[in-house]
Design an enzyme around this catalytic site. Structure first.
Site, PDB file in Angstrom:
ATOM      1  N   SER A 199      -7.774   4.295  -0.767  1.00 44.88           N
ATOM      2  CA  SER A 199      -7.513   2.855  -0.742  1.00 44.88           C
ATOM      3  C   SER A 199      -8.771   2.033  -0.971  1.00 44.88           C
ATOM      4  CB  SER A 199      -6.875   2.460   0.595  1.00 44.88           C
ATOM      5  OG  SER A 199      -5.558   2.967   0.676  1.00 44.88           O
ATOM      6  N   HIS A 230       2.133   8.862   4.440  1.00 42.37           N
ATOM      7  CA  HIS A 230       1.303   9.961   4.932  1.00 42.37           C
ATOM      8  C   HIS A 230       2.082  10.833   5.921  1.00 42.37           C
ATOM      9  CE1 HIS A 230      -2.631   9.233   3.164  1.00 42.37           C
ATOM     10  NE2 HIS A 230      -2.546   7.944   3.452  1.00 42.37           N
ATOM     11  N   ASP A 257       0.829  -1.205   0.000  1.00 46.23           N
ATOM     12  CA  ASP A 257       0.000   0.000   0.000  1.00 46.23           C
ATOM     13  C   ASP A 257       0.870   1.265   0.000  1.00 46.23           C
ATOM     14  OD1 ASP A 257      -1.863   2.090   0.702  1.00 46.23           O
ATOM     15  OD2 ASP A 257      -3.179   0.556   1.523  1.00 46.23           O
ATOM     16  N   HIS A 306      -2.297  10.746  -0.788  1.00 45.19           N
ATOM     17  CA  HIS A 306      -1.998   9.928  -1.966  1.00 45.19           C
ATOM     18  C   HIS A 306      -1.710  10.837  -3.152  1.00 45.19           C
ATOM     19  CE1 HIS A 306      -4.965   6.789  -0.093  1.00 45.19           C
ATOM     20  NE2 HIS A 306      -3.900   6.998   0.650  1.00 45.19           N
ATOM     21  N   HIS A 320      -1.883   2.559  -4.889  1.00 44.33           N
ATOM     22  CA  HIS A 320      -1.607   3.960  -5.244  1.00 44.33           C
ATOM     23  C   HIS A 320      -0.276   4.353  -4.615  1.00 44.33           C
ATOM     24  CE1 HIS A 320      -2.530   4.773  -1.077  1.00 44.33           C
ATOM     25  NE2 HIS A 320      -3.692   4.152  -1.238  1.00 44.33           N
ATOM     26  N   GLU A 345      -1.324  -7.741   2.189  1.00 37.42           N
ATOM     27  CA  GLU A 345      -1.081  -6.302   2.098  1.00 37.42           C
ATOM     28  C   GLU A 345      -0.023  -5.849   3.101  1.00 37.42           C
ATOM     29  OE1 GLU A 345      -3.472  -2.060   2.197  1.00 37.42           O
ATOM     30  OE2 GLU A 345      -3.848  -3.509   3.782  1.00 37.42           O
ATOM     31  N   THR A 375      -8.186  -2.094   2.119  1.00 37.92           N
ATOM     32  CA  THR A 375      -7.713  -3.029   1.089  1.00 37.92           C
ATOM     33  C   THR A 375      -8.191  -4.457   1.315  1.00 37.92           C
ATOM     34  OG1 THR A 375      -5.792  -1.623   0.662  1.00 37.92           O
ATOM     35  CG2 THR A 375      -5.689  -3.874  -0.154  1.00 37.92           C
TER      36      THR A 375
END
Length: 453
Positions: free
Chosen positions: A95, A286, A55, A413, A325, A277, A148
């Site tokens: 997400s 972030h 992710d 993102h 992303h 994930e 996700t």
């Protein structure tokens, strides 16, 4: 006579050269297509799929990680293409919408999970696999009900409705669920988030073995899909601890969860579908926390190694690696630098947030705290930068990123296209430039499934 000898010599040289080229070409082929493998491997039969989602990851993360590590990553030899990530209502996806596209092959609006923009349910590739009597699994370092993993086994219009997602995951009878988020399965009367009902008890009644720590996961061999056993491993009330502070005795690593998931799901003769994930790469992005990001990528790579090692031995397993992303707008090089030095991040032992939490009220111990968790001796400008910052964690992350020449352009993102890597039979089907909605369709085709939308 001399001309004839010359022609023969040249011809022999060409033959030798050609044989050398063939040998080089054969040596460069992946394990599953090298000579000596059974014909069914050559034909590309796919029985299992391991879908791995880092992710927030993209090519800049990959490049910085390669320098951080000091050598190639396990996925570098398996680059196949790139794809776009926009959602139905934005050039920058979240997400939930990205997970929906990667699970169903259909675009939806940000915040929505495996329903189209009108709210109609979409079949996921996991559900299609289950309909074919394949075993299924979901693994994450976030809560297992996070966007996700939720996209593969639930259908809600609001990704934040994690209690409903938990109910749907149990109702869907996913064979292996490993991650965090125990509170989303417990009733409020026991400190959980469910208004009523105990999903852990309901799961046990449905044949799940519920485990809560690493030691219990290591007893995975007691799980038998043949006896309709299933496994629900919830190793934290919320998300798992980040990789830099994870208690390695209490909480399993992503690689350990992946190994356990594969071992259990591989009992099913009709094959399996597993999504894994690396959730917290995104969270580091972030925060613009370069050291945390590299440590989470490292943990994800260990999980990918488990998947590829299994695929090499099995011969019928396709491993697909692609992000939902990019997060943070990471760059390789920053502030006009002529170099990039993410290898310096190897000496950082805590996240910016963890270091900021140890500052005293006056922030007079900045130099001591940073020295405790890094090899950096801060200069006066850097100390003042952290001291005067509205958020000291942000300032610490900027100082460390600047030292490593890692740049950031956003705390959210971004809409950049991301790379896809694939290993195993049918891996070449992922060559090219396409959209994230193509990924589950390619996987479904490899498994001879039909996604009914």
């Amino acid at each position: 006579m001399l001309k004839k000898i010359g022609v023969v010599a040249v011809s022999l040289g060409l033959v030798a050269s050609s044989m050398g080229s063939v040998q080089v070409a054969e040596a460069s082929k992946p394990e599953w297509v090298k000579p000596g493998k059974p014909d069914w491997v050559e034909k590309g039969k796919v029985e299992n799929v391991i879908y791995m989602i880092p992710d927030g990851f993209n090519a800049d993360y990959a490049t910085n990680y390669r320098i951080f590590k000091g050598e190639e990553a396990v996925w570098d030899d398996h680059l196949k293409g790139m794809y776009t990530t926009h959602s139905a209502n934005s050039n920058i996806t979240d997400s939930a919408a990205a997970g929906t596209a990667m699970a169903t092959g259909v675009k939806t609006n940000n915040g929505m999970l495996s329903v189209d923009p009108d709210g109609d349910e979409l079949e996921t590739v996991l559900e299609a696999s289950k309909d074919k009597d394949m075993a299924t699994g979901l693994i994450a370092t976030s809560t297992i009900t996070h966007a996700t993993p939720a996209a593969f086994a639930s259908h809600v219009e609001d990704r934040n409705n994690e209690t409903e997602i938990a109910r749907q995951m149990i109702a869907n009878e996913v064979d292996v669920l490993l991650g965090g988020g125990k509170s989303n399965f417990l009733p409020e009367s026991e400190g959980g988030e469910q208004e009523e009902g105990n999903l852990l008890k309901e799961a046990e009644e449905q044949g799940y073995e519920v485990i809560e720590d690493r030691e219990e996961l290591q007893k995975k061999n007691e799980i038998s899909l043949k006896d309709n056993d299933k496994l629900l491993g919830l190793f934290a009330d919320g998300p798992l601890s980040d990789e830099m502070i994870r208690d390695k005795e209490e909480q399993p690593s992503l690689a350990e969860m992946t190994e356990a998931g594969i071992d259990i799901l591989n009992q099913e003769r009709d094959g399996f579908f597993l999504m894994v994930e690396g959730s917290q790469i995104d969270w580091a992005g972030h925060d613009n926390d370069a050291a945390w990001a590299m440590n989470e990528v490292e943990a994800f790579e260990e999980a990918v190694k488990e998947a590829i090692e299994f695929a090499k031995k099995d011969g019928e397993t396709l491993v697909v690696i692609g992000s939902d992303h990019e997060t943070g707008g990471m760059t390789v090089g920053a502030n006009g630098s002529a170099s990039a030095n993410p290898e310096l991040l190897r000496d950082v032992k805590a996240t910016g947030a963890q270091m900021a939490a140890e500052l005293n009220e006056e922030r007079s111990n900045i130099a001591e705290v940073i020295k405790q968790y890094t090899d950096f001796g801060l200069n006066e400008t850097e100390i003042e930068q952290i001291k005067k910052a509205e958020d000291p964690a942000v300032a610490i992350n900027k100082v460390i990123s600047d030292r490593a020449d890692v740049g950031w352009t956003s705390s959210n993102h971004t809409g950049v296209q991301v790379p896809v890597f694939a290993y195993g039979p049918k891996a070449d089907e992922f060559v090219g430039f396409y959209d994230n909605t193509d990924l589950p369709n390619k996987i479904a085709e490899a498994l001879k499934l039909k996604l009914d939308q």
